[in-house]
Structure formats: structure tokens, C-alpha cells
Design a protein around this motif. Structure first.
Motif, PDB file in Angstrom:
ATOM      1  N   ASP A   1     -12.033  -6.519  56.122  1.00 39.50           N
ATOM      2  CA  ASP A   1     -11.658  -5.498  57.093  1.00 39.50           C
ATOM      3  C   ASP A   1     -11.553  -4.139  56.404  1.00 39.50           C
ATOM      4  N   GLU A   2     -11.692  -3.090  57.191  1.00 37.94           N
ATOM      5  CA  GLU A   2     -11.563  -1.722  56.660  1.00 37.94           C
ATOM      6  C   GLU A   2     -10.217  -1.511  55.970  1.00 37.94           C
ATOM      7  N   ASP A   3      -9.168  -2.147  56.470  1.00 36.19           N
ATOM      8  CA  ASP A   3      -7.835  -1.995  55.875  1.00 36.19           C
ATOM      9  C   ASP A   3      -7.786  -2.443  54.422  1.00 36.19           C
ATOM     10  N   TYR A   4      -8.670  -3.349  54.053  1.00 35.33           N
ATOM     11  CA  TYR A   4      -8.702  -3.838  52.673  1.00 35.33           C
ATOM     12  C   TYR A   4      -8.859  -2.678  51.690  1.00 35.33           C
ATOM     13  N   TRP A   5      -9.669  -1.686  52.063  1.00 36.20           N
ATOM     14  CA  TRP A   5      -9.978  -0.581  51.147  1.00 36.20           C
ATOM     15  C   TRP A   5      -8.837   0.421  51.027  1.00 36.20           C
ATOM     16  N   LEU A   6      -7.781   0.262  51.838  1.00 34.92           N
ATOM     17  CA  LEU A   6      -6.621   1.131  51.697  1.00 34.92           C
ATOM     18  C   LEU A   6      -5.880   0.857  50.386  1.00 34.92           C
ATOM     19  N   HIS A   7      -5.929  -0.394  49.930  1.00 36.57           N
ATOM     20  CA  HIS A   7      -5.243  -0.733  48.675  1.00 36.57           C
ATOM     21  C   HIS A   7      -6.228  -1.037  47.548  1.00 36.57           C
ATOM     22  N   SER A   8      -7.479  -1.236  47.875  1.00 38.84           N
ATOM     23  CA  SER A   8      -8.492  -1.479  46.841  1.00 38.84           C
ATOM     24  C   SER A   8      -9.279  -0.189  46.670  1.00 38.84           C
TER      25      SER A   8
END
Length: 169
Positions: free
Chosen positions: A35-42
Motif C-alpha cells: 500500500d502507499e502508506d508503506y512508503w511513509l515509513h520506508s
């Protein structure tokens, strides 16, 4: 690019380039699966910090290598002790683990991954590879890696993809 890239140990000044290429490789490989949210912490910044820590914390049981052509980092590999916390409930395999082997998306198919893998010690090692990553599995199979039976459930992997443990004797 020369016939073969220069393979060497990373230095602290390489951390930013390594973090950038690491993030590019992850977006290329895992982007369609998370999901796009994954890249908020990665983020690239986190990867740069991780490379700075890895380079500063010398460990004789870990080998980190990069492939370069001039000022361009083309790929990298890290061989180290298995991280049991990443696969709870699965017995740790003997020997070291190929924790990272990535080549910049635009540089694949040019022998860089083979050069990095060939620069590591000729010893039994294992690697966890998402089952969906057929290109990576075929690459490793062509270099002597075989499935050894351990499978990580998708719910327990970092990107939510089932993973297979491969072993090179």
C-alpha cells in the motif's frame, strides 16, 4: 560501463548513494505489492541512516560490498548472520544469510549481481526471497540456490509477501 564493475567495501561517504539505490530497488521490487502508506515509513532517509550504521558498525561476521562504475553505485550485497527476529518460529538456518543483493533497475542483466555474488566467500549461505519474485528466484537458482523447505507466512513478512528460504551449499 567497463567489462566488470569495481567491487569494494562501502565507505561512510557511500551511505547516501547506497540509501538512494536501496530505496529505488525496493520501490521497483515491492511497489506493486504494498500500500502507499508503506512508503511513509520506508524512506530514502531511513535507508541512508541504516547504511551509515551498517558501515560504522564493523562486524567481522558481516560482509558488505558495492559495485561501482566511476561515481555510480550500481548495486550492493550484504552477507551476515541470520536475523532470527525477522522469522520468528522458523528455525535459524546454519551459516550466513544473504541479507541484501540488489542491482539498480537500469543496470540489471549486465552481470553486476553475479559479480557481487561471486565476490562473496564460497561458503554455504541462504537467502529469503518473496515467492512472487520469480526473477530473483531464477537468478539465484542459476547460481546454485535451491529451496530448502522453510516458508514465511505473508502476514509475518515486512512487505506482506510469502517468502521462501533458498540455500546454496
Amino acid at each position: 560501463m567497463p567489462d566488470s564493475p569495481l567491487i569494494r567495501t562501502p565507505r561512510i561517504e557511500d551511505a547516501a548513494l547506497l540509501g538512494r539505490i536501496h530505496q529505488q530497488c525496493w520501490i521497483d521490487a515491492y511497489g506493486p505489492h504494498v500500500d502507499e502508506d508503506y512508503w511513509l515509513h520506508s524512506t530514502e532517509e531511513r535507508r541512508i541512516g541504516a547504511w551509515e550504521r551498517l558501515i560504522r558498525r564493523a562486524d567481522p561476521r558481516r560482509i558488505a560490498l558495492l559495485a561501482e562504475d566511476g561515481d555510480d553505485v550500481l548495486g550492493f550485497a550484504v552477507l551476515g548472520l541470520p536475523l532470527e527476529r525477522e522469522h520468528p518460529g522458523i528455525p535459524v538456518a546454519p551459516g550466513r544469510e544473504l541479507q541484501h543483493l540488489y542491482v539498480a533497475p537500469g543496470e540489471r542483466g549486465r552481470g553486476i549481481g553475479s559479480a557481487l555474488l561471486g565476490a562473496l566467500p564460497a561458503e554455504p549461505i541462504h537467502a529469503w526471497v518473496p515467492a512472487a519474485f520469480s526473477r530473483a528466484r531464477h537468478f539465484l537458482a542459476a547460481r546454485g540456490f535451491e529451496p530448502e523447505g522453510a516458508v514465511e507466512d505473508a502476514a509475518r513478512t515486512l512487505a506482506g509477501l510469502p517468502a521462501l528460504r533458498l540455500r546454496r551449499a
